[in-house]
Structures are given as C-alpha cells and as structure tokens.
Design a protein around this motif. Structure first.
Motif, PDB file in Angstrom:
ATOM      1  N   PRO A 144     -33.335   4.429  77.465  1.00 48.86           N
ATOM      2  CA  PRO A 144     -33.440   3.014  77.836  1.00 48.86           C
ATOM      3  C   PRO A 144     -34.844   2.620  78.289  1.00 48.86           C
ATOM      4  O   PRO A 144     -35.242   1.471  78.104  1.00 48.86           O
ATOM      5  CB  PRO A 144     -32.421   2.868  78.976  1.00 48.86           C
ATOM      6  CG  PRO A 144     -32.193   4.246  79.475  1.00 48.86           C
ATOM      7  CD  PRO A 144     -32.390   5.162  78.312  1.00 48.86           C
ATOM      8  N   ASP A 145     -35.589   3.566  78.849  1.00 48.79           N
ATOM      9  CA  ASP A 145     -36.947   3.222  79.288  1.00 48.79           C
ATOM     10  C   ASP A 145     -37.813   2.825  78.107  1.00 48.79           C
ATOM     11  O   ASP A 145     -38.544   1.833  78.148  1.00 48.79           O
ATOM     12  CB  ASP A 145     -37.579   4.419  80.001  1.00 48.79           C
ATOM     13  CG  ASP A 145     -36.963   4.653  81.355  1.00 48.79           C
ATOM     14  OD1 ASP A 145     -37.576   4.268  82.345  1.00 48.79           O
ATOM     15  OD2 ASP A 145     -35.844   5.203  81.410  1.00 48.79           O
ATOM     16  N   ILE A 146     -37.740   3.634  77.063  1.00 45.26           N
ATOM     17  CA  ILE A 146     -38.538   3.326  75.874  1.00 45.26           C
ATOM     18  C   ILE A 146     -38.028   2.049  75.230  1.00 45.26           C
ATOM     19  O   ILE A 146     -38.812   1.253  74.715  1.00 45.26           O
ATOM     20  CB  ILE A 146     -38.497   4.501  74.879  1.00 45.26           C
ATOM     21  CG1 ILE A 146     -38.903   5.780  75.591  1.00 45.26           C
ATOM     22  CG2 ILE A 146     -39.421   4.239  73.712  1.00 45.26           C
ATOM     23  CD1 ILE A 146     -38.907   6.974  74.712  1.00 45.26           C
ATOM     24  N   LEU A 191     -36.803  -0.557  76.746  1.00 47.04           N
ATOM     25  CA  LEU A 191     -37.373  -1.680  77.497  1.00 47.04           C
ATOM     26  C   LEU A 191     -38.818  -1.927  77.077  1.00 47.04           C
ATOM     27  O   LEU A 191     -39.228  -3.066  76.819  1.00 47.04           O
ATOM     28  CB  LEU A 191     -37.323  -1.381  78.996  1.00 47.04           C
ATOM     29  CG  LEU A 191     -36.023  -1.709  79.717  1.00 47.04           C
ATOM     30  CD1 LEU A 191     -36.094  -1.200  81.136  1.00 47.04           C
ATOM     31  CD2 LEU A 191     -35.802  -3.197  79.694  1.00 47.04           C
ATOM     32  N   ALA A 192     -39.591  -0.830  77.015  1.00 49.68           N
ATOM     33  CA  ALA A 192     -40.997  -0.975  76.652  1.00 49.68           C
ATOM     34  C   ALA A 192     -41.132  -1.512  75.233  1.00 49.68           C
ATOM     35  O   ALA A 192     -41.979  -2.363  74.948  1.00 49.68           O
ATOM     36  CB  ALA A 192     -41.708   0.364  76.784  1.00 49.68           C
ATOM     37  N   ALA A 206     -40.254  -5.255  75.172  1.00 48.82           N
ATOM     38  CA  ALA A 206     -41.246  -6.107  75.833  1.00 48.82           C
ATOM     39  C   ALA A 206     -42.586  -6.060  75.113  1.00 48.82           C
ATOM     40  O   ALA A 206     -43.190  -7.094  74.835  1.00 48.82           O
ATOM     41  CB  ALA A 206     -41.410  -5.670  77.288  1.00 48.82           C
ATOM     42  N   LEU A 207     -43.052  -4.851  74.795  1.00 45.48           N
ATOM     43  CA  LEU A 207     -44.382  -4.705  74.203  1.00 45.48           C
ATOM     44  C   LEU A 207     -44.339  -4.808  72.685  1.00 45.48           C
ATOM     45  O   LEU A 207     -45.040  -5.609  72.081  1.00 45.48           O
ATOM     46  CB  LEU A 207     -44.988  -3.358  74.595  1.00 45.48           C
ATOM     47  CG  LEU A 207     -45.516  -3.245  76.012  1.00 45.48           C
ATOM     48  CD1 LEU A 207     -45.889  -1.814  76.314  1.00 45.48           C
ATOM     49  CD2 LEU A 207     -46.714  -4.145  76.171  1.00 45.48           C
ATOM     50  N   LEU A 214     -44.845  -8.873  73.005  1.00 46.54           N
ATOM     51  CA  LEU A 214     -46.274  -9.184  73.125  1.00 46.54           C
ATOM     52  C   LEU A 214     -47.028  -8.967  71.822  1.00 46.54           C
ATOM     53  O   LEU A 214     -47.844  -9.780  71.428  1.00 46.54           O
ATOM     54  CB  LEU A 214     -46.878  -8.329  74.232  1.00 46.54           C
ATOM     55  CG  LEU A 214     -46.834  -8.999  75.595  1.00 46.54           C
ATOM     56  CD1 LEU A 214     -47.231  -8.032  76.674  1.00 46.54           C
ATOM     57  CD2 LEU A 214     -47.759 -10.201  75.615  1.00 46.54           C
ATOM     58  N   VAL A 259     -46.347 -11.828  69.587  1.00 47.99           N
ATOM     59  CA  VAL A 259     -47.103 -13.029  69.964  1.00 47.99           C
ATOM     60  C   VAL A 259     -48.549 -12.912  69.519  1.00 47.99           C
ATOM     61  O   VAL A 259     -49.129 -13.858  68.958  1.00 47.99           O
ATOM     62  CB  VAL A 259     -47.007 -13.252  71.480  1.00 47.99           C
ATOM     63  CG1 VAL A 259     -47.968 -14.327  71.924  1.00 47.99           C
ATOM     64  CG2 VAL A 259     -45.606 -13.633  71.866  1.00 47.99           C
ATOM     65  N   LEU A 260     -49.138 -11.728  69.747  1.00 48.90           N
ATOM     66  CA  LEU A 260     -50.538 -11.529  69.350  1.00 48.90           C
ATOM     67  C   LEU A 260     -50.694 -11.676  67.840  1.00 48.90           C
ATOM     68  O   LEU A 260     -51.639 -12.302  67.354  1.00 48.90           O
ATOM     69  CB  LEU A 260     -51.020 -10.141  69.796  1.00 48.90           C
ATOM     70  CG  LEU A 260     -51.385 -10.015  71.271  1.00 48.90           C
ATOM     71  CD1 LEU A 260     -51.754  -8.587  71.603  1.00 48.90           C
ATOM     72  CD2 LEU A 260     -52.548 -10.931  71.601  1.00 48.90           C
ATOM     73  N   ASP A 293     -50.400 -15.239  66.776  1.00 46.23           N
ATOM     74  CA  ASP A 293     -51.655 -15.889  67.102  1.00 46.23           C
ATOM     75  C   ASP A 293     -52.700 -15.618  66.031  1.00 46.23           C
ATOM     76  O   ASP A 293     -53.416 -16.522  65.583  1.00 46.23           O
ATOM     77  CB  ASP A 293     -52.123 -15.334  68.442  1.00 46.23           C
ATOM     78  CG  ASP A 293     -52.615 -16.425  69.322  1.00 46.23           C
ATOM     79  OD1 ASP A 293     -51.977 -17.487  69.313  1.00 46.23           O
ATOM     80  OD2 ASP A 293     -53.632 -16.221  69.994  1.00 46.23           O
ATOM     81  N   HIS A 340     -54.574 -18.159  63.546  1.00 45.48           N
ATOM     82  CA  HIS A 340     -56.034 -18.111  63.509  1.00 45.48           C
ATOM     83  C   HIS A 340     -56.535 -18.062  62.067  1.00 45.48           C
ATOM     84  O   HIS A 340     -57.439 -18.802  61.673  1.00 45.48           O
ATOM     85  CB  HIS A 340     -56.483 -16.854  64.258  1.00 45.48           C
ATOM     86  CG  HIS A 340     -57.846 -16.974  64.843  1.00 45.48           C
ATOM     87  ND1 HIS A 340     -58.483 -15.957  65.460  1.00 45.48           N
ATOM     88  CD2 HIS A 340     -58.682 -18.007  64.906  1.00 45.48           C
ATOM     89  CE1 HIS A 340     -59.668 -16.347  65.867  1.00 45.48           C
ATOM     90  NE2 HIS A 340     -59.814 -17.597  65.547  1.00 45.48           N
ATOM     91  N   GLN A 392     -55.963 -21.411  60.374  1.00 44.62           N
ATOM     92  CA  GLN A 392     -56.928 -22.414  60.797  1.00 44.62           C
ATOM     93  C   GLN A 392     -58.272 -22.195  60.130  1.00 44.62           C
ATOM     94  O   GLN A 392     -58.893 -23.132  59.643  1.00 44.62           O
ATOM     95  CB  GLN A 392     -57.098 -22.364  62.311  1.00 44.62           C
ATOM     96  CG  GLN A 392     -56.076 -23.230  63.028  1.00 44.62           C
ATOM     97  CD  GLN A 392     -56.101 -22.989  64.516  1.00 44.62           C
ATOM     98  OE1 GLN A 392     -56.996 -22.328  65.020  1.00 44.62           O
ATOM     99  NE2 GLN A 392     -55.114 -23.515  65.210  1.00 44.62           N
ATOM    100  N   SER A 431     -64.947 -32.941  58.534  1.00 43.21           N
ATOM    101  CA  SER A 431     -64.639 -33.809  59.667  1.00 43.21           C
ATOM    102  C   SER A 431     -65.570 -33.552  60.843  1.00 43.21           C
ATOM    103  O   SER A 431     -66.044 -32.470  61.037  1.00 43.21           O
ATOM    104  CB  SER A 431     -63.185 -33.605  60.113  1.00 43.21           C
ATOM    105  OG  SER A 431     -63.018 -32.295  60.608  1.00 43.21           O
TER     106      SER A 431
END
Lengths: 231, 90
Positions: B52-54, B56-57, B60-61, B65, B68-69, B72, B76, B79, B90
């Motif tokens: 379970p520890d791994i 969770l990581a 989350a990671l 994250l 999200v990166l 992004d 980028h 754009q 413009s």
C-alpha cells in the motif's frame, strides 16, 4: 516487413525477460529480510516496518534520495529566472476551479498531515504526504492563487533545503555524540523520525511545486499579453 | 479465489492496454490521459501486491503530479506550435 521485425523483437524480448524473471525467482533468498526487520522493529522507534526501513535501518538511502530531489529542484529553479508566478486574470476566470479549490485545499492539507502522521504505524509517510502537499500547491497555482514563497528568495531556498538540512543535522549529531553517522539515540528515535519526516514533507512539496511553477510560467507569461490584446 | 484471479487478470490486461495506448497514441493529450489511467491502475496493482505504501506514492506521484506536469508540457507544445504559426503576427 517492419511489422515482422517488431514482432520478432517483441518475441525475443519476451523470451529473454521471461528467462531472467525465472532465474531470479528460482534463486532462494539468502536472508529472510522480513524476519530481520521484524526482529529489529522494537529498536526502530516506529511501528510500521516500511517507515522503519526507510528512515532508520536504511536512512542513508533516504538521505541521498532527498539530496537528489533538492539538487533536481535547484537545477530546475535555476534554469530560468521566474518573474510573476501568478496570473491575476486567471484568478477569477474559472468559477468551477475556484469552488473546487475552496473544498479541496483544506481537505488535501488535512490528508497530507494525516499521511505524515500515519507513517509511524501504518501506510503513509513523508514522500506520500509531500506528494499530496505538492499537488495542493499545484492546484493553488492552477487557480492563480499567489504563492509568494515560491519566488526566488530566502523562503524558497530555506524550504528547499530544510528536509535535507534537518536530516543531515540529525545524522551528524549522531556522529558527534560518538555514535555512528545516522545512528539515532534509541529513546529519541521515534521523535527524531517524526521531525525528519515533517521537514522532508515540506521540502518534497516545495521541490515538486517549484518544478511545476517554473516550467509553465514562461508560456503563460508570454501568452497572456497577446490574449489580452486580442480581447 | 476464482474472482480474485479474474480481477488480477483483468488488471493485467487493462494495464497492458493502457500502456500500449499511451505509447502508441498519435495525440499527445490522449497519451497523457492514458498514462494517468495507467498510473491509477498501477496503484491498484500495487495494492493487490500488498504494497500500500508504493500504491500511495504511485497514485500521488505517478498518476497525479507526473500527469499534471505532462499535461502542462503538452499545452506548452501546443502553444509554441500555434505561436509559431499565427501568434507571431499579433
């Protein structure tokens, strides 16, 4: 033809991987690590074996790990000078995001604190708590909330190195007391581990948010004036 | 016992599928979304492996994250692509 080559490569790779896995599985483990950890648990100061391994028995690895994270964070942050970190126009742009932020940020903060605390006797710990805290920061950043502490300055530097510094301090204190490097005094081990984990959580979150904040800032910055101009 | 085996098999198959989709997707955005789905399924796999520890990581990671990166980075790219084509005037 190309497909055939890919297929052959896939088959060869599968066979090699399978054989390696088989060889690894066939070998008996020389030491029963589970047993070893269970025996040493009373000395560790915490009740969760994984936290005990990460922050006590093999804390040297964790120390180096956080060192790598800090270096990565600094490298990322020093790649570019960051100007304004928040776009004020973004702040009111998305009502849904604003509502979500209002609900999520307190919840995530509590969750992060819980994960940090839970690390001592069940699943959880500094890295998970730090990741959740970092995600909170990313959410705030996306919502356009000003995060002043992320500007290059004393706060940012302190936040980045806090975890590593505290960890190193504890490690060196052990050596100064005449013990080994990284050896905690037995009766203080639990407290020290919690302190180190708290500092690690902050630093990890800082590194993650920092890395997130640096990269896109340039794009939005360059983008914002032109978008404003079009309106 | 049987249902657990079936669940695990389903997990493995969906892991492989999402991994393949993430690798082979033409659209970068789709690849990132598949990568995040892969991360969440991987977290489930860690739970099934009693780590379970791994898990969770990973959730989350790995899924959160990193996703999200990557998102992004994709925006980028878009754009800068559109900026090279039309944004310069413009």
């Amino acid at each position: 033809m190309k497909l055939l080559l890919v297929l052959i490569a896939a088959v060869v790779l599968t066979v090699v991987l399978g054989q390696t896995a088989w060889q690894i599985l066939a070998q008996p483990t020389p030491v029963d690590l589970r047993e070893l950890v269970a025996e040493a648990m009373p000395d560790s100061g915490v009740a969760h074996p994984i936290t005990a391994v990460l922050l006590n028995f093999r804390s040297y690895d964790t120390l180096l790990e956080i060192g790598v994270l800090v270096v990565a964070g600094m490298a990322g942050l020093s790649m570019r000078a960051v100007a304004p970190l928040e776009a004020p126009a973004m702040r009111t742009s998305d009502t849904l995001l604003q509502a979500l932020l209002r609900w999520f940020v307190p919840f995530l903060l509590v969750l992060s604190a819980y994960l940090l605390w839970a690390g001592s006797d069940r699943s959880g710990g500094a890295f998970q708590a730090g990741a959740v805290l970092g995600a909170t920061g990313v959410l705030l950043r996306l919502g356009g909330v000003p995060l002043d502490f992320l500007r290059p300055g004393l706060m940012l530097r302190l936040g980045l190195v806090l975890g590593f510094a505290v960890f190193l301090l504890v490690a060196v204190m052990g050596a100064i007391r005449g013990d080994m490097f990284l050896a905690y005094p037995q009766e203080w081990a639990g407290l020290l581990i919690v302190v180190i984990e708290a500092a690690l959580t902050l630093s990890i979150a800082m590194v993650l948010v920092g890395l997130f904040a640096v990269a896109p800032a340039q794009a939005t910055e360059r983008d914002w004036p032109s978008r404003e101009g079009k309106r | 016992m049987m249902t657990e085996l079936l669940l695990d098999l389903l997990l493995v198959v969906s892991l492989l599928l999402t991994a393949l989709c993430a690798l082979l997707a033409q659209d970068l955005f789709r690849a990132v979304v598949m990568f995040m789905a892969f991360g969440l399924l991987m977290a489930l796999a860690w739970v099934r492996l009693q780590a379970p520890d791994i898990a969770l990581a990973e959730a989350a990671l790995g899924a959160g994250l990193t996703g999200v990166l990557l998102l992004d980075a994709v925006s980028h790219f878009r754009q800068s692509d559109s900026g090279a084509g039309s944004g310069e005037s413009s």
